[in-house]
Design an enzyme around this catalytic site. Sequence first.
Site, PDB file in Angstrom:
ATOM      1  N   ASP A   5      95.148  -3.320 -57.436  1.00 44.40           N
ATOM      2  CA  ASP A   5      95.400  -4.755 -57.468  1.00 44.40           C
ATOM      3  C   ASP A   5      94.099  -5.471 -57.099  1.00 44.40           C
ATOM      4  O   ASP A   5      93.143  -4.862 -56.609  1.00 44.40           O
ATOM      5  CB  ASP A   5      96.514  -5.079 -56.466  1.00 44.40           C
ATOM      6  N   GLU A  59      89.570 -24.990 -55.134  1.00 47.67           N
ATOM      7  CA  GLU A  59      89.659 -26.404 -54.795  1.00 47.67           C
ATOM      8  C   GLU A  59      89.649 -26.585 -53.273  1.00 47.67           C
ATOM      9  O   GLU A  59      88.965 -27.460 -52.741  1.00 47.67           O
ATOM     10  CB  GLU A  59      90.945 -26.995 -55.362  1.00 47.67           C
ATOM     11  N   PHE A  91      92.260 -30.997 -65.826  1.00 46.21           N
ATOM     12  CA  PHE A  91      91.663 -29.720 -66.224  1.00 46.21           C
ATOM     13  C   PHE A  91      92.585 -28.992 -67.203  1.00 46.21           C
ATOM     14  O   PHE A  91      93.803 -29.056 -67.107  1.00 46.21           O
ATOM     15  CB  PHE A  91      91.460 -28.848 -64.973  1.00 46.21           C
ATOM     16  N   ARG A 117      80.897 -17.805 -57.678  1.00 53.20           N
ATOM     17  CA  ARG A 117      81.545 -18.592 -58.721  1.00 53.20           C
ATOM     18  C   ARG A 117      80.929 -19.990 -58.720  1.00 53.20           C
ATOM     19  O   ARG A 117      80.877 -20.652 -57.694  1.00 53.20           O
ATOM     20  CB  ARG A 117      83.055 -18.668 -58.464  1.00 53.20           C
ATOM     21  N   ASP A 130      98.635  -4.421 -52.083  1.00 57.43           N
ATOM     22  CA  ASP A 130      99.035  -4.939 -50.775  1.00 57.43           C
ATOM     23  C   ASP A 130     100.271  -5.817 -50.815  1.00 57.43           C
ATOM     24  O   ASP A 130     100.734  -6.264 -49.767  1.00 57.43           O
ATOM     25  CB  ASP A 130      97.888  -5.737 -50.154  1.00 57.43           C
ATOM     26  N   ASP A 168     103.025  -5.076 -56.239  1.00 51.37           N
ATOM     27  CA  ASP A 168     102.360  -3.791 -56.475  1.00 51.37           C
ATOM     28  C   ASP A 168     103.288  -2.604 -56.230  1.00 51.37           C
ATOM     29  O   ASP A 168     102.885  -1.461 -56.445  1.00 51.37           O
ATOM     30  CB  ASP A 168     101.137  -3.658 -55.562  1.00 51.37           C
TER      31      ASP A 168
END
EC number: 7.6.2.1
Length: 1186
Positions: free
Chosen positions: A401, A502, A543, A599, A832, A836
């Site tokens: 994951d 954000e 957006f 990023r 976790d 999963d």
Amino acid sequence: MQRIFCCNRNKIATTNRTIKANDSIYNASNKFPKNIISTTKYNIITFLPKNLFEQFRRLANAFFLFLLILLFIPQISSLQPITTLLSLVFVLAVTAIKDAVDDIARYRSDRQLNNRRSDILIDKQLVRIYWREIKVGDIIRIHNNDFIPADMVLISTSEPSGLCLIETADLDGETNLKSREALEATIDLQDDLENLSKFDAKIECEPPNNNFLRFEGTLTWNQQIYSLKNENFLLRGTRLRNTQWAFAIVCYAGRDTKLMQNSDKPKFKRTKIDLWLNKIILGIFVFLFLMCSIMAICCGFWEYNVGSKFRVYLSWDSFISLDLRTGALQMGALVFFSYIILLNTLVPISLYISIEFIRLLQSKWIDWDNNMYYEPNNVQAQARTASLNEELGQVEHIFSDKTGTLTQNIMTFKKCSIQGTLYGDIPNEHEYNKQTTDELKAIKFEEQDNNFVWYDKTLIDIIEKNEDKTVNHFFTLLALCHTVMTEEKNDKIIYQAQSPDENALVTAARMFGFAFLSRTQSSIKVRFRDKIETYDLLNILDFNNYRKRMSVIVRKHGHIILYCKGADSTVKERLDPSEKQIMAQTDDHLHQVASEGLRTLCLAWKELTEIDYQTWAKKLKRANTSMQNREEQIDELYEEIETNMRLLGMTAIEDKLQDGVPQCIERLTEAGIKIWMLTGDKIETAENIGFSCRLLTNDMIIKRIDVETKDDAIVALDKFRIELIEKIEQLSNIRIGDKNKRLTWNNLGIDEHKFNRNTDNQVNIQNFQGFSLIITGTALIHTLSDELKMKFLELSTMCKTVICCRVTPLQKSQVVDLVIKYDKIIALAIGDGANDVSMIQKAHIGVGISGQEGRQAVLASDYSIGQFKYLERLLLVHGRWSYIRISKFLRYFFYKNFAFTFCQFWFALYCGFSAQTIFDAFFVTCYNIFFTTCPVLVLGVLDQDISANHSINRPYLYIVGQKDKLFNRKVFVECAIHGLITSCVIFFFSYLCLLPSSQSSGITLSDSQSFGFMVATILVIVVNLENAIEMWYWTGIYIFILLGTIALHFLFHFIMYSTMLRVTFKINYPYVGIFQMTLKSGTFWFTLLLICTILLLPIIAREFFRIRFMPNDIDKARLIKKFDIYQKQVVTNRADQNLRQRTLSIRSTGSGYAFSQQKGWGPLITSGTLRTKSPANSHARQNHDD
């Protein structure tokens, strides 16, 4: 969507479901499941039969049961059944207790969930009941921060617009908030209990399924029919956020919920070595029956030709026919079963007792390893099952994951570039005197956030001087251009962001003194330093994935300003031509920070005149009311206004990886392990993390498959296959003849890890690092279908890395199942969260991380750790050691038992095939319990070839387990032949040496008791010395146990064969006096020395020659360790710098931009649907489960 997101696991109803609100009688008549869930394997009734059935699937257990039955037949048994009975009961009981403990843990987890409480509407009152008592059709009130107890249709919320926000981290791993809304017709019901009690709507919806992304139905009320869709639907496992309360009606409960439809029942896991043992034992059974058949045939001939002449002295049993031929056949048949009992030591039951004991202690080494202790969360590594340890040393694929497993699910503002100046770098004066973050003190802010750390004081000084307008504009943009909502708790402002990106940006602005405080549909309140200001919010240009940017238009002091942030590629195109120079400088900074895995977003602004804005606003108003191509018209107007902007700079956000993840992945890759990432996140986010943690590099060929239809999926796969073949032919200088044949690296004769042919004609391909595939969940719908799954498997297994994005929990499980089913490899799944669990249960080994998403993954796992980085120690140290130890244990165990059993076989040639034993009955019982077991147990628990640190630093040593080099069919045959030769030498050399021997008194030593004791003693000494040769890691404990075991053999027989025993207990024991008589004989000691020399000296010489002239990787590593031939590690700060420099070449500039949100939030804010939460209406209970 017309297609279910993935194939259903269970057979479900095909007819639609009809539910009536507040009509329990009608709903009960449909016999819908209650809201109780169960993930256990057993219940009280099924535990014993089901567990025994699983245990007797082991051929050895079935064989021992068959043997036990034979032992109770006196006509064919010369041994007492009590030993075998107790041993079998012990093995079955230990395994059953272990399985029961694991299942009880699952039961307790289920009980904890089932005993949570919610408020249900009954007779105009809210009654607090357990989740397990909730039924389909019930109306439930959910409070802020509560988990949703079942799949429900939203009726009303605390918001006048009927909107609520949910978090889906347990379903898809995303912490982004998602919006859901009630039907306009039911919004006015609000929290009026009387009106809600009179609510008599009928809901018709689709049957239960596992598609998280679709819900279709209708609600009929007051003779009106309303359409229901996914936006009106709340899923079990999600959590209500930023909403005081919500009312909803249950549609699916318990096992019918989409979360449970995406879950698999726990399966019984057996290791690869267990499966090998089953096959080997099946072969041994065949061999045993062959040996017994030979003995039976020989016995029949001997009785017919010889034994029948001595019936006066050796009479047949009364039930044997007096007819010579018939009697001989009957004697042969009886001897067949007698030899099955006598030779059963080929597969002794102590083998399984010893294996379980070794596995238990190996699992304790994991539990006790302080190097896998995660102090911040007080989490110690734990082996939750003790039966899979050696499989940790054979893993070939890891399915991981992302959120909470590779990452911390924390976004942090790391750097920024403002007007061509980069801020946030760690200050340094000289290249060779760089400071690490541990050596620097972070700057303290007035409103400190635990996730925000800043070291560069230059920017702080500029802000405090308040002279640079560009810097003010930069942080003003961060404070205004977003869709974040605020909530006050304990007099503190808490940001509720749709995406963590954000949140990081707005938090950073607040740290630097530009704090976002609150918003309304037409205004934004901020605090700049100590001054509170309000901006008029005119428009939010929302957006979406196509625009890759968002903008706000605000008015302040008569000035109208557009602020925009987005991906560098989209913002760059909309800048004013005069910004080229500053953009070039910012481009360099973008490349630098993106190379570090951060990023990035570019920020720009422009000032609008009143006339220009009013003209554009009128066009936008007309577009918003247009009945044709509304969205296209709006997008065109957004494009029109977002032009000729001025660049402010860029931001760099770190999607914070867990500590040590890149290094861990690098070592696991060097160990020959492929790592696939299966995540619910968007493709951009997943790809960005792929680069950050080194799953992806710029030197890979990356194929992205993001398609909606089956035809497009076929085209994409075919195109990728052609590209892959062309690249392989180009780089490896080969021609693939049959291009329709399945592609595998082995078939092509190419080393998958080095990507070089095993020929002299190699080309330099240092800059090529393999293929990688990125595929979305929508595309997986088609590629996992029966028609395309083999093609998908072919291409994905040719890739070094595969990343699956936007996948459901069941799709994760299906991908894992596809690989392990058709590629026959050992797979490990790690995660976790609850999303999963299916993947963890499906894989051969499931590892749970004790993270932020609860303990569901840990409870479903086989092993649990605190951080992903501990996986390398779990596999490369504990897994590799466990595999080596179990392999050596099995090799030695089969060797010593073949040597023991064949001594009985050779003796049959001299006892008329009568199934008489050469050994004392006590020795037969104690051979595998006392005389040979302890040293091999120490070998299986303590042996190690190299230290833990050397194991981690040499991950290539792990490959021996993946290739089954230490225990396979060939190794087993070698062990069996070795045991055969050992028994042959011991038996016949002892026989030849003892035959003419006699004491000085004239008493011969060739009686069967003396011969049996001599063979037994030499056998014990030889096999224990063989164990010493096998042992790599000699310690004081091992030497003591080895010598003690041999001494125990002598002490035991000294007592058992003493005359004192005969006098005390007055028994006529035929072995009395044999111990003293044999040990006084020089023939015995000469024979012992001779046989030890014959058997052990060649082995020592062979090992010396092999290590000297043909060493394997383990031999080389041990020599390096022994002579301390290794390069010392550089200091930590230099290593960190080299790691940072190395990372620069594996990250592309524009591969990841810091947006993880959905479109549509702008209209929700400007329409007043989303509002800031005040302290009064945000007050809600935080925990309702007590």
